[in-house]
Design a protein around this motif. Structure first.
Motif, PDB file in Angstrom:
ATOM      1  N   ALA A   1      -6.223  -3.659  17.653  1.00 32.14           N
ATOM      2  CA  ALA A   1      -5.468  -2.471  17.227  1.00 32.14           C
ATOM      3  C   ALA A   1      -5.468  -2.347  15.711  1.00 32.14           C
ATOM      4  O   ALA A   1      -5.628  -1.251  15.160  1.00 32.14           O
ATOM      5  CB  ALA A   1      -4.037  -2.548  17.760  1.00 32.14           C
ATOM      6  N   ALA A   2      -5.284  -3.496  15.010  1.00 33.33           N
ATOM      7  CA  ALA A   2      -5.309  -3.468  13.551  1.00 33.33           C
ATOM      8  C   ALA A   2      -6.681  -3.070  13.043  1.00 33.33           C
ATOM      9  O   ALA A   2      -6.818  -2.292  12.087  1.00 33.33           O
ATOM     10  CB  ALA A   2      -4.893  -4.827  13.002  1.00 33.33           C
ATOM     11  N   LYS A   3      -7.685  -3.567  13.688  1.00 32.58           N
ATOM     12  CA  LYS A   3      -9.046  -3.203  13.288  1.00 32.58           C
ATOM     13  C   LYS A   3      -9.297  -1.720  13.492  1.00 32.58           C
ATOM     14  O   LYS A   3      -9.934  -1.051  12.657  1.00 32.58           O
ATOM     15  CB  LYS A   3     -10.030  -4.033  14.099  1.00 32.58           C
ATOM     16  CG  LYS A   3     -11.507  -3.717  13.814  1.00 32.58           C
ATOM     17  CD  LYS A   3     -12.435  -4.479  14.742  1.00 32.58           C
ATOM     18  CE  LYS A   3     -13.886  -4.033  14.562  1.00 32.58           C
ATOM     19  NZ  LYS A   3     -14.769  -4.664  15.548  1.00 32.58           N
TER      20      LYS A   3
ATOM     21  N   MET B   1      -5.308  -7.960   8.479  1.00 30.01           N
ATOM     22  CA  MET B   1      -4.531  -8.434   9.620  1.00 30.01           C
ATOM     23  C   MET B   1      -5.440  -8.644  10.819  1.00 30.01           C
ATOM     24  O   MET B   1      -5.284  -9.596  11.593  1.00 30.01           O
ATOM     25  CB  MET B   1      -3.427  -7.416   9.955  1.00 30.01           C
ATOM     26  CG  MET B   1      -2.216  -7.512   9.049  1.00 30.01           C
ATOM     27  SD  MET B   1      -0.784  -6.666   9.730  1.00 30.01           S
ATOM     28  CE  MET B   1      -1.271  -4.993   9.431  1.00 30.01           C
ATOM     29  N   ALA B   2      -6.400  -7.745  11.013  1.00 34.54           N
ATOM     30  CA  ALA B   2      -7.323  -7.894  12.140  1.00 34.54           C
ATOM     31  C   ALA B   2      -8.064  -9.222  12.054  1.00 34.54           C
ATOM     32  O   ALA B   2      -8.247  -9.925  13.059  1.00 34.54           O
ATOM     33  CB  ALA B   2      -8.307  -6.722  12.163  1.00 34.54           C
ATOM     34  N   PHE B   3      -8.492  -9.569  10.858  1.00 32.60           N
ATOM     35  CA  PHE B   3      -9.226 -10.833  10.658  1.00 32.60           C
ATOM     36  C   PHE B   3      -8.347 -12.036  11.008  1.00 32.60           C
ATOM     37  O   PHE B   3      -8.767 -12.968  11.708  1.00 32.60           O
ATOM     38  CB  PHE B   3      -9.698 -10.910   9.208  1.00 32.60           C
ATOM     39  CG  PHE B   3     -10.485 -12.159   8.906  1.00 32.60           C
ATOM     40  CD1 PHE B   3     -11.775 -12.333   9.405  1.00 32.60           C
ATOM     41  CD2 PHE B   3      -9.926 -13.176   8.139  1.00 32.60           C
ATOM     42  CE1 PHE B   3     -12.483 -13.487   9.132  1.00 32.60           C
ATOM     43  CE2 PHE B   3     -10.641 -14.316   7.861  1.00 32.60           C
ATOM     44  CZ  PHE B   3     -11.919 -14.483   8.360  1.00 32.60           C
TER      45      PHE B   3
ATOM     46  N   GLU C   1     -18.017 -10.561  21.149  1.00 27.87           N
ATOM     47  CA  GLU C   1     -18.000  -9.494  20.141  1.00 27.87           C
ATOM     48  C   GLU C   1     -17.035  -9.839  19.015  1.00 27.87           C
ATOM     49  O   GLU C   1     -17.328  -9.605  17.833  1.00 27.87           O
ATOM     50  CB  GLU C   1     -17.584  -8.178  20.804  1.00 27.87           C
ATOM     51  CG  GLU C   1     -18.625  -7.612  21.748  1.00 27.87           C
ATOM     52  CD  GLU C   1     -18.145  -6.337  22.411  1.00 27.87           C
ATOM     53  OE1 GLU C   1     -16.996  -5.942  22.128  1.00 27.87           O
ATOM     54  OE2 GLU C   1     -18.901  -5.752  23.207  1.00 27.87           O
ATOM     55  N   VAL C   2     -15.865 -10.405  19.362  1.00 31.41           N
ATOM     56  CA  VAL C   2     -14.896 -10.804  18.340  1.00 31.41           C
ATOM     57  C   VAL C   2     -15.472 -11.903  17.467  1.00 31.41           C
ATOM     58  O   VAL C   2     -15.339 -11.891  16.231  1.00 31.41           O
ATOM     59  CB  VAL C   2     -13.572 -11.238  19.007  1.00 31.41           C
ATOM     60  CG1 VAL C   2     -12.640 -11.862  17.972  1.00 31.41           C
ATOM     61  CG2 VAL C   2     -12.908 -10.055  19.690  1.00 31.41           C
ATOM     62  N   ARG C   3     -16.141 -12.886  18.076  1.00 27.57           N
ATOM     63  CA  ARG C   3     -16.733 -13.968  17.294  1.00 27.57           C
ATOM     64  C   ARG C   3     -17.740 -13.416  16.281  1.00 27.57           C
ATOM     65  O   ARG C   3     -17.761 -13.813  15.114  1.00 27.57           O
ATOM     66  CB  ARG C   3     -17.438 -14.980  18.212  1.00 27.57           C
ATOM     67  CG  ARG C   3     -16.521 -15.804  19.066  1.00 27.57           C
ATOM     68  CD  ARG C   3     -17.293 -16.838  19.876  1.00 27.57           C
ATOM     69  NE  ARG C   3     -16.480 -17.417  20.929  1.00 27.57           N
ATOM     70  CZ  ARG C   3     -15.608 -18.399  20.734  1.00 27.57           C
ATOM     71  NH1 ARG C   3     -15.456 -18.899  19.518  1.00 27.57           N
ATOM     72  NH2 ARG C   3     -14.900 -18.866  21.740  1.00 27.57           N
ATOM     73  N   ASP C   4     -18.561 -12.499  16.747  1.00 25.39           N
ATOM     74  CA  ASP C   4     -19.564 -11.935  15.850  1.00 25.39           C
ATOM     75  C   ASP C   4     -18.905 -11.224  14.679  1.00 25.39           C
ATOM     76  O   ASP C   4     -19.338 -11.361  13.529  1.00 25.39           O
ATOM     77  CB  ASP C   4     -20.453 -10.958  16.627  1.00 25.39           C
ATOM     78  CG  ASP C   4     -21.306 -11.676  17.668  1.00 25.39           C
ATOM     79  OD1 ASP C   4     -21.458 -12.920  17.554  1.00 25.39           O
ATOM     80  OD2 ASP C   4     -21.796 -10.990  18.589  1.00 25.39           O
ATOM     81  N   TRP C   5     -17.872 -10.452  14.971  1.00 25.96           N
ATOM     82  CA  TRP C   5     -17.211  -9.694  13.888  1.00 25.96           C
ATOM     83  C   TRP C   5     -16.534 -10.629  12.896  1.00 25.96           C
ATOM     84  O   TRP C   5     -16.646 -10.457  11.681  1.00 25.96           O
ATOM     85  CB  TRP C   5     -16.189  -8.732  14.495  1.00 25.96           C
ATOM     86  CG  TRP C   5     -15.554  -7.853  13.447  1.00 25.96           C
ATOM     87  CD1 TRP C   5     -16.062  -6.743  12.878  1.00 25.96           C
ATOM     88  CD2 TRP C   5     -14.277  -8.069  12.836  1.00 25.96           C
ATOM     89  NE1 TRP C   5     -15.192  -6.213  11.940  1.00 25.96           N
ATOM     90  CE2 TRP C   5     -14.074  -7.023  11.903  1.00 25.96           C
ATOM     91  CE3 TRP C   5     -13.290  -9.048  12.979  1.00 25.96           C
ATOM     92  CZ2 TRP C   5     -12.935  -6.913  11.129  1.00 25.96           C
ATOM     93  CZ3 TRP C   5     -12.133  -8.936  12.207  1.00 25.96           C
ATOM     94  CH2 TRP C   5     -11.975  -7.876  11.289  1.00 25.96           C
ATOM     95  N   VAL C   6     -15.807 -11.629  13.410  1.00 26.73           N
ATOM     96  CA  VAL C   6     -15.120 -12.578  12.520  1.00 26.73           C
ATOM     97  C   VAL C   6     -16.135 -13.334  11.665  1.00 26.73           C
ATOM     98  O   VAL C   6     -15.940 -13.539  10.460  1.00 26.73           O
ATOM     99  CB  VAL C   6     -14.254 -13.537  13.351  1.00 26.73           C
ATOM    100  CG1 VAL C   6     -13.709 -14.662  12.472  1.00 26.73           C
ATOM    101  CG2 VAL C   6     -13.109 -12.773  14.008  1.00 26.73           C
ATOM    102  N   LEU C   7     -17.246 -13.724  12.274  1.00 25.78           N
ATOM    103  CA  LEU C   7     -18.272 -14.443  11.528  1.00 25.78           C
ATOM    104  C   LEU C   7     -18.857 -13.554  10.440  1.00 25.78           C
ATOM    105  O   LEU C   7     -19.062 -13.985   9.295  1.00 25.78           O
ATOM    106  CB  LEU C   7     -19.370 -14.920  12.488  1.00 25.78           C
ATOM    107  CG  LEU C   7     -20.519 -15.721  11.848  1.00 25.78           C
ATOM    108  CD1 LEU C   7     -19.973 -16.992  11.186  1.00 25.78           C
ATOM    109  CD2 LEU C   7     -21.565 -16.082  12.896  1.00 25.78           C
TER     110      LEU C   7
ATOM    111  N   ALA D   1      -0.658   0.307  16.956  1.00 24.87           N
ATOM    112  CA  ALA D   1      -1.060  -0.949  16.315  1.00 24.87           C
ATOM    113  C   ALA D   1       0.160  -1.739  15.865  1.00 24.87           C
ATOM    114  O   ALA D   1       0.218  -2.962  16.021  1.00 24.87           O
ATOM    115  CB  ALA D   1      -1.975  -0.641  15.131  1.00 24.87           C
ATOM    116  N   GLN D   2       1.153  -1.055  15.301  1.00 27.19           N
ATOM    117  CA  GLN D   2       2.365  -1.744  14.868  1.00 27.19           C
ATOM    118  C   GLN D   2       3.083  -2.395  16.048  1.00 27.19           C
ATOM    119  O   GLN D   2       3.617  -3.499  15.946  1.00 27.19           O
ATOM    120  CB  GLN D   2       3.281  -0.761  14.151  1.00 27.19           C
ATOM    121  CG  GLN D   2       2.732  -0.297  12.801  1.00 27.19           C
ATOM    122  CD  GLN D   2       3.599   0.760  12.169  1.00 27.19           C
ATOM    123  OE1 GLN D   2       4.179   1.580  12.855  1.00 27.19           O
ATOM    124  NE2 GLN D   2       3.662   0.762  10.848  1.00 27.19           N
TER     125      GLN D   2
END
Length: 1769
Positions: free
Chosen positions: A1600-1602, A1609-1611, A1661-1667, A1575-1576
């Motif tokens: 990776a951060a998630k 950081m993932a957000f 999937e990313v949109r759903d998680w961020v939302l 992740a780093q």
């Protein structure tokens, strides 16, 4: 053997300063070097210079520089040094035994010429060579020298054999002369040994050969009689110079030869019987080696040089440490040095026969050495340095050694007892016995010197459990057999071997006299028995009695003492013999009467005169004095008064001696008066009683004789007043009162106040008695008297005087008793306290002063602690702590109680009352008790009461110590169970692995294994066992944890063991791997056929063992092979197999020796084989030998070798001659050679065949002719047939034209004949047409003009070309000088070499024409391979055009580097265009990436293609990323070296290299499951989004951060990814918000990706998680910061602008706790360790989804992560 430089003893000089000679002492303790200044330097064993001295010239007037020292040698005792000089003299210096001793010349030997070399091989014998050719001997004992032998040539070298009993001299004319002082039974000749091609300056004598070398650069090894057996030639080596000196190792197994800058090592190979050259030691600028000296123990060799340097080298084969006590150094195959590390003493163990020594063991309390060779056994006593080597056949290591006897080693093996005396090389004796207990064998070897006996060696052993045999080992005969009625459990001979003690199972002790063969029971119950060393005295124990037989010849006379324990041993030293008895916890010694031991015989015999005479021979000592005393006592008892007088005189007791002298005088006078010896006279008897201090007896004797006065006088002389007064009172003597007064006065005069006080006390005067007692300093007695008389207690004066005296005398307890008696309790308590009489003090205090009881109890405890009565002190401290509260306030009570409790605990600990201490501790607070729990826990841990110890450790808060306790005790399960409770899993693993590695270093492999298994690391245990070569344990673990790899593991181990020469073990593993063929081949390679046959028969197929037997026989050859095959019944099969296999030589050999009837068959098959091979002449001979000449004829006929066929037929098979002729005729007809064919057939008398062949050929005229001449009867028939045939063809047929042409030719009409020949056209008979055309051309050239000839040739030649007769057409053209036409004809027939040859020969200008046509032909035909040899570039272009890229690159690689990379670039461009960027990348990984500017776009395109490729963020993509990284690394290094690229270009490629490194590392750590590091790395790649697809980079970083839980950081990153995704859809980046990345080094301005790099499904999937996260509002849209107040992944600090170096493993900045790999390359220490741990886990075979065999590289840093299969081959 290899040489390893150890140190420089003497530094070389800048110029020539030759070291002329060097020498080691025989003791290896001194080393001498003679310098160019003629100074001898002396070094110790460690190489430290300790002394020096200057040599002297023969005549001082010539000066110090008038000579050179040519030779130097130590004496065998190492105290003298011989020096040979060129001024015609040999000096012998006494150098002493200590460093610094004065150097004195003790011998000098003047010679007639210069001394050239020198040896000191034996005591008092110095051998030296002279310039005039003599070899002389100097005797240091008589100071004389003599000539051994004379030669005519300068002596250049001298050497001796290993034993020093033979010498060799080398001379300037090459002669080598041998001389023996003792040939040791070898039978070798002496005299002129050999003539070397050059002066043998380097001469060495090894046991197996003699090696000489010199200026011809050749090393020659000579056999024992001078024949050359081996030559090593270096004359063609330009770097080699002449050989100057040589040295042989003390064992003779190795030779070192010196030359220029080089030492060559030769090692003797017993298997090959030749010298093998080891790796030479080459040292630059060492210059010429002028001298060599080998340390006598073989461990070091020193080399002196031309420049004055002395270098020391270690020449051992290997070193081992044995039990951390001994260092074992193998200095040669047959020589080992054993060094005691604590004392420094050394023993050199050497095989006298040169056998290789296997493992050396040190047994018997680390005193005795045991080593095996192939044929001998070596034994040694380290303390006495006695070594033995005896013949010993290998018994598989099943021997059992016993070292109870200091003189002899007892070896039990297979029911046989063998005795080896230390220091002897012969077996002392060997007997059969099944009883291996050393208590059932007794050996006595010269342990007591006996008169008239030189050798006394006896053995007693058990034949069976009830029978003892005794053997004289000197004579080798049985001296007796003792049969007993019960089982025998102990036996021992006395030191002289004449008497035997043995004990049976009923505990009866028996004595057997070997001389008289008598047996007697001397003790009915015996629990211990032993001979007293150095005597025939026996000590035994009978239950509670010590029994001593001082005279064993009289076994009934036994001395007995009561015992309270058991005898545990017997010690005799310093003239004192003690019996050690264990009485419970202590050992008590009982001293034996040494005098009786030594002169007991005389005493037992009662011969006191003999005993006196014996003692008079001894000097006075403590033991002698005791013996005199014993004799005096016995003499007195025996009334031998004169002897007693002599004893007391010897003892210096003059009073007794005088008293006895007077007594003897009285006895003599009485004897004269009354007769007898006078000893019965009453005065004599009384005086003896007085001497015995039996005064009552003396008194009785006097009173019996009414001699009252003498009795009273006796008592008065002895000052025995009481007895005198009693006698006077009993006899009513008138002087009684006077005696009493005199007695009292005498007491006062002699200051015997105590006795006077007793007299007064008896008389009732108590006050006077008290005064006398006080005067005598006896206040306690006075106090007792006072306390016993009430009237005295009332006298204050008496009490005060007594109390003062008691206190002054510190008799406080008695003073306290007195004070208590008179009613003064306070003073009594004080006195009790001062006198430590605490019992009385406490009892008194309880009654009178209760408040002081507590302090008294504490003081009592302190006193008992001082007296070490700790058990008793505990109770008093407890009493003090409990009772302390009764009289104190609460605070004082608590402090006082705690103090006393602590004292009670400490006392309990010191008294080792652990349970009581625990009980007390349980009552205390945790803070007080913690430190004491630890100590008690350690005690219980030492007692192995681990459960109790664990509880105490836990109570004391030291859980880790409890874990360590279990670990050290090997209780891994308990330790693991406890550790899991109190430690993290990772810490537990680290702890156990660390402990396991420590165990592994200590050699505790079983414990280490258990630790590894406990933490689920079996692969580390497997690796450990593999490294230690403990294959059994390794295999068992593999079978348990990696069963699928078991077979491969066995196979791999088998190969390793085979390489090590451990063949039987290798066999086991091969067979376990089901690979018997490899096992058989292994044994075949090592020439171990029996084992190969055994394995094949047991594990191979039905015929495999037969094949092995055949190969075995083949390796033996001759009679041995026949015997072997006959033994197995495979002889005929082997012959057939050899014949079928083409091994005819072996088949012939077997048949010739055993089955001659098979010879014809073998010859026949051999002939057929040779025929197939084309060896017809050899086949002919074999056919004839086989009796098949017909076959030979047919062979030659088949191969058309007619002459040979004819020859064989005529010689061996005349019936076949006709067949040969027919065959020749047939071939000739086929070749159209009709005349030959006709002749052959006529010779064979077969004209009908000739007619037939002519008819078939259509040659009717010839057929008619033959028929007419030879078969006229068929002529008509043939004519009719010919007519019919002609009718069918007509008159215009070819036959007719041919006939017409012949007729014109015969008539001389050549032009018409030519025309007729040209008209012949018959498509079915090309041969005829060809013949006609050639005939036409021939006639035209011969008989027609030039123009017609050319015309005919131009007509014929094209037709020949059409008929593919190109050579014939060209020949026709050449006959008329039509060169170009001839060339074209050959070109048409593709006969390019002939065309080239004709052009070169006749028209050189046409060569270019031929070459051009050839190139066009090759291109047209596509034969590029052939084109390569003519025009490489054209060939390469053709390959490229045809897309034969592999062939193109293969050919280009053989050209120059630029050519190769030109086509690599073309191929890479082609691949990239086709979308195969990965193949293009592999091209540059394989061939390198040159720094050509024209290639830069390709490199960039490869980078772009790869970073844009999907599916590259995974472990499986590692190899691709690593390839890109390696390519860019080589490119950057090339750019840096060449300077081709500009700075921006260099920087761009370096950034690409960094990105590829991060991506490769990320893929690697993903395979190692280091998700956080991955992740780093993904986050660090965001710094390079100007090079990477931005949407893909942010997506990977966010995911990776998630995955690792960094949701903030993932957000942020995924939000950025969605913004970029929208921007790609819109086609611009104007709407991006950069606020989240303002204070970071993540670029804001990045190229807009041309398309989406993340699939729609994943974007949703990313949109759903961020939302979802945004709606929850549980995360902040901020990036985490570090101590710089900067985003933690940013390299540039926001406030200061300082740039930190990135971590090579994470890309994060390295702020602290860094590990510098090289300047400018850093990693975080914790990340590095975590990474290396994961790599090691993979190395041990843990199956992870990581790439295998991947090297990690980072800008010049290479991290190896090669992960092999666990335990695979």
């Amino acid at each position: 053997m290899q040489l390893r430089h150890v140190r420089t003893l003497l530094a070389p000089q800048d110029g020539t300063a030759r070291v002329t000679c060097m020498a080691w002492s025989a003791s290896s303790a001194r080393f001498a070097v003679c310098t160019a200044e003629r100074v001898v330097l002396l070094y110790d064993e460690q190489g430290e210079r300790r002394d020096k001295f200057s040599t002297k010239p023969a005549d001082a007037k010539y000066g110090r520089k008038s000579y050179v020292v040519k030779g130097m040698a130590f004496s065998p005792d190492s105290t003298k040094l011989a020096v040979g000089q060129t001024d015609n003299i040999v000096y012998v210096y006494r150098i002493g035994e200590e460093w610094g001793d004065k150097k004195v010349i003790c011998n000098k030997f003047i010679q007639t010429s210069a001394v050239t070399c020198l040896l000191w091989p034996a005591e008092n014998v110095i051998v030296f060579g002279l310039a005039e050719g003599k070899v002389r001997l100097a005797n240091t004992k008589n100071n004389k020298s003599s000539t051994i032998y004379v030669t005519d040539s300068y002596v250049v070298s001298l050497t001796s054999n290993v034993s020093g009993k033979g010498i060799l001299s080398g001379h300037a004319d090459g002669t080598i002369v041998r001389f023996f002082f003792d040939d040791e039974g070898s039978g070798e000749s002496q005299g002129k040994f050999a003539v070397h091609p050059c002066p043998p300056y380097a001469l060495a004598w090894a046991p197996n050969s003699i090696v000489a070398a010199g200026c011809d650069k050749k090393i020659v090894a000579y056999g024992k009689e001078g024949s050359v057996i081996q030559t090593l030639d270096y004359s063609r080596d330009s770097s080699e110079k002449e050989f100057t000196t040589a040295a042989t190792s003390p064992s003779g197994q190795s030779i070192v030869i010196g030359s220029y800058d080089r030492l060559r090592v030769l090692n003797w190979s017993p298997r090959r019987g030749a010298w093998e050259e080891g790796k030479p030691k080459e040292i630059a600028h060492l210059y010429t080696i002028t001298a060599l000296a080998w340390k006598r123990d073989g461990s070091r060799i020193c080399a002196g040089t031309l420049c004055g340097g002395v270098e020391q080298f270690d020449c051992c084969l290997r070193k081992t440490i044995y039990k951390n006590k001994f260092e074992i150094t193998y200095v040669g195959p047959s020589q080992v040095i054993v060094k005691n590390l604590s004392t420094g003493t050394r023993v050199v163990l050497k095989s006298q026969y040169g056998y290789e020594i296997d493992e050396v063991k040190i047994l018997g309390k680390d005193r005795y050495l045991v080593a095996h060779t192939s044929d001998t056994l070596l034994l040694g006593d380290i303390s006495s340095n006695k070594l033995s080597e005896v013949a010993w056949q290998g018994s598989g290591g099943n021997e059992k050694f016993f070292f109870d006897n200091e003189n002899v080693c007892m070896i039990f093996n297979a029911g046989e007892l063998t005795l080896v005396e230390y220091g002897s090389n012969d077996i002392l004796g060997s007997v059969r016995t099944e009883f291996m207990n050393p208590h059932l064998v007794s050996v006595r070897i010269n342990e007591r010197q006996q008169r008239g006996v030189d050798e006394n060696k006896r053995l007693a052993y058990l034949v069976d459990i009830k029978t003892i045999a005794t053997v004289d080992l000197v004579g080798g005969y049985n001296t007796g057999t003792i049969s007993h009625d019960s089982k025998i459990d102990w036996l021992e001979l006395n030191e002289t071997g004449h008497k035997l003690l043995f004990r049976d199972k009923k505990m009866r002790l028996q004595l057997y006299d070997i001389g008289s063969s008598t047996k007697s029971t001397i003790l009915s119950y015996c629990s211990y028995v032993q001979w007293v060393p150095g005597s025939d005295v026996v000590v035994a124990q009978n239950r509670n009695s010590l029994c001593i037989w001082y005279n064993i010849d009289a076994p009934e006379r036994v001395t007995m003492f009561p015992l309270k324990g058991d005898i545990v041993g017997l010690e005799r030293s310093d003239g004192k013999t003690e019996v050690l008895v264990s009485e419970g916890v202590s050992t008590v010694s009982y001293t034996l009467d040494e005098g009786l031991i030594e002169f007991g015989t005389a005493i037992d015999d009662g011969d006191y005169h003999r005993a006196t005479a014996f003692l008079e021979t001894l000097e006075m000592s403590t033991e002698t004095e005791a013996m005199w005393r014993t004799l005096s006592r016995l003499a007195l008892e025996a009334r031998q008064l004169h002897i007693a007088e002599r004893c007391f005189a010897a003892l210096g007791n003059m009073a007794k001696a005088r008293f006895l002298h007077e007594t003897n005088a009285i006895a003599d006078q009485a004897a004269q008066e009354h007769g007898g010896d006078g000893s019965d006279h009453y005065l004599v008897r009384a005086r003896l009683a007085m001497l015995d201090k039996n005064y009552k007896l003396a008194e009785m004797i006097f009173l019996e004789q009414n001699a009252t006065e003498e009795a009273m006088e006796m008592y008065q002389e002895l000052h025995m007043w009481d007895e005198c007064i009693v006698v006077a009172k009993a006899k009513g003597h008138p002087m009684l009162e006077k005696l009493r007064r005199g007695y009292y006065q005498w007491l006062l005069d002699t200051q015997q106040e105590e006795k006077a006080g007793e007299v007064q006390e008896e008389q009732g005067d108590y006050v006077a008695a008290i005064s006398l007692y006080l005067r005598a300093g006896l206040p306690a007695r006075a106090a007792r008297l006072a306390m016993g008389r009430d009237e005295l207690l009332t006298s204050a004066d008496v009490i005060d005087r007594i109390s003062v005296a008691l206190v002054r005398g510190e008799l406080y307890e008695q003073a306290g008793d007195l004070f208590e008696k008179v009613g003064n309790p306070r003073k009594a308590l004080e006195c009790y306290s001062k006198g430590s009489a605490f019992l009385k003090a406490v009892e008194l205090a309880r009654l009178a002063f209760p408040a002081e009881v507590v302090k008294l109890e504490e003081a009592w405890g302190d006193h008992l602690v001082q007296q070490k009565q700790l058990d008793a002190a505990i109770n008093h401290y407890i009493e003090a702590s409990v009772a302390g509260g009764d009289a104190c306030c609460l605070a004082l009570k608590t402090a006082f109680g705690a103090r006393c409790s602590v004292k009670a605990i400490e006392a309990a600990l010191e008294a080792r009352q652990w349970k009581k201490a625990v009980y007390i501790l349980d009552l205390q607070d945790k803070q007080t008790a913690a430190k004491y729990y630890l100590k008690i826990a350690q005690h219980y841990a030492a007692l192995q009461e681990y459960q109790v110890a664990e509880e105490l450790y836990i109570k004391g808060g030291q859980t880790k110590d409890a874990v360590d306790m279990y670990t050290q005790a090997g209780l891994w399960e308990q330790a693991h169970k406890l550790a899991v409770k109190c430690m993290s899993q990772e810490d537990v693993s680290v702890l156990y692995i660390t402990q396991a590695q420590e165990m592994e270093r200590q050699g505790k492999y079983k414990e280490a294994e258990r630790l590894y298994i406990t933490v689920n690391e079996p692969d580390m245990a497997i690796t450990m066992y593999k490294k230690c070569k403990m294959y059994d344990r390794m295999v068992s673990l593999v079978a348990k944890y990696h069963k699928d790899l078991l077979g491969d593991t066995h196979l791999h181990l088998g190969k390793e063991l085979e390489a090590e020469g451990r063949l039987q073990e290798a066999e086991y593993h091969y067979l376990e791997a089901k690979d018997w063929k490899t096992t058989v081949n292994m044994y075949r390679v090592h020439d171990m056929w029996e084992d190969a046959y055994r394995v094949a028969k047991a594990h191979g197929g039905a015929n495999s063992h037969k094949h092995v037997a055949y190969l075995w026989a083949k390796s033996l050859g001759g009679e041995a092979a026949v015997k072997l095959l006959s033994k197995f019944g495979l002889l005929e099969m082997a012959i057939d197999h050899a014949t079928d296999s083409g091994v005819f030589e072996f088949a012939f050999e077997l048949a010739r020796l055993s089955m001659k009837q098979k010879m014809p068959d073998i010859h026949l098959k051999y002939a057929m084989f040779l025929e197939d091979e084309g060896k017809f002449e050899e086949a002919e001979g074999e056919f004839i030998k086989a009796g098949k000449p017909k076959e030979a004829v047919l062979m030659f006929v088949h191969n058309q070798d007619w002459d040979a066929a004819q020859r064989v037929a005529e010689a061996h098979d005349p019936d076949s001659v006709a067949d040969v002729l027919v065959g020749q005729a047939q071939f000739a007809f086929e070749q159209r050679e009709f005349q030959k064919a006709e002749a052959f057939l006529l010779r064979a008398q077969r004209p009908e065949l000739a007619i037939k062949y002519y008819k078939e050929a259509g040659m009717w005229s010839e057929a008619l002719r033959i028929c007419k001449e030879y078969v006229p009867g068929r002529l008509g028939e043939l004519q009719e047939e010919c007519a019919r045939e002609a009718g069918k063809k007509g008159s215009s047929g070819s036959e007719g034209l041919l006939e017409q042409a012949r007729e014109w030719e015969q008539a001389g009409e050549y032009a018409r004949a030519v025309d007729c020949y040209l008209k012949v056209q018959d498509a079915s008979n090309s041969v005829l047409v060809e013949k006609c055309l050639l005939k036409a051309a021939e006639l035209a050239v011969k008989f027609l003009g030039q123009s017609r000839s050319v015309e005919v040739t131009r007509t014929v030649a094209p037709q020949l070309v059409a008929m593919k007769k190109y050579s014939m057409a060209a020949e026709l053209y050449l006959n008329l000088d039509l060169i170009r036409e001839a060339i074209d004809a050959l070109i048409e027939g593709e006969e390019w070499s002939k065309a080239k040859h004709i052009a070169k020969e006749f028209d050189p200008r046409s060569e270019e024409y031929v070459d051009q046509r050839y190139k066009e032909y090759l291109k047209k035909q596509g034969k590029v391979d052939s084109l390569v040899g003519i025009d490489v570039m054209a060939a390469l272009d053709t390959y490229a055009k045809q897309e034969q890229w592999e062939k193109c690159l293969e050919v280009a690689a053989k050209q120059s580097y630029p050519v190769l990379h030109k086509y690599i670039a073309l191929y890479a461009t082609h691949l990239i265009c086709e979308g195969s960027w990965d193949k293009a990348l592999r091209l540059y990984v394989e061939h390198g990436a040159p720094a050509n500017p024209q290639n830069f776009n390709i490199y960039k395109r490869l980078f772009v293609e790869m970073v844009n490729a999907p599916g590259m963020n995974c472990a499986e993509a590692y190899s691709s990323w690593a390839g890109l990284r390696d390519m860019l690394l080589s490119l950057c290094e090339a750019l840096l070296k060449s300077g081709e690229g500009s700075a921006p270009v260099q920087e761009e490629f370096e950034r690409m290299l960094l990105v590829s490194h991060y991506c490769a590392t990320r893929a690697a750590v993903q395979g190692l499951q280091l998700d956080m590091v991955a992740a780093q790395l993904s986050i660090s790649l965001l710094r390079h989004t100007d090079l990477l697809p931005a949407d893909k980079a942010f997506y990977e970083a966010g995911m990776a951060a998630k995955a690792v839980g960094w949701e903030n950081m993932a957000f942020v990153f995924l939000n950025r990814f969605l913004d970029l995704s929208d921007a790609i859809e819109e086609g611009n980046l104007d709407s991006l918000d950069h606020s989240d990345f303002q204070r970071t080094d993540i670029p804001c301005e990045v190229p807009l990706p041309a398309h989406q790099h993340v699939p729609e499904e994943q974007r949703e999937e990313v949109r759903d998680w961020v939302l979802t996260v945004s709606m929850d509002q549980r995360l902040e849209q901020v990036l985490p910061q570090d101590e710089r107040s900067t985003f933690e992944a940013s390299l540039v600090a926001a406030g200061t602008g300082v740039r930190s170096l990135p971590c090579l493993l994470t890309g994060y900045p390295v702020l602290r706790n860094k590990l510098e790999l090289r300047p400018g390359r850093e990693v975080k220490r914790e990340v590095w360790y975590k990474f290396m741990k994961a790599v090691k886990s993979c190395l041990t075979g843990i199956d992870r989804p990581s790439p295998r065999g991947a090297p990690f590289q980072s800008q010049g840093i290479s991290l190896s992560a090669d992960i092999p299969q666990p335990c695979g081959p």
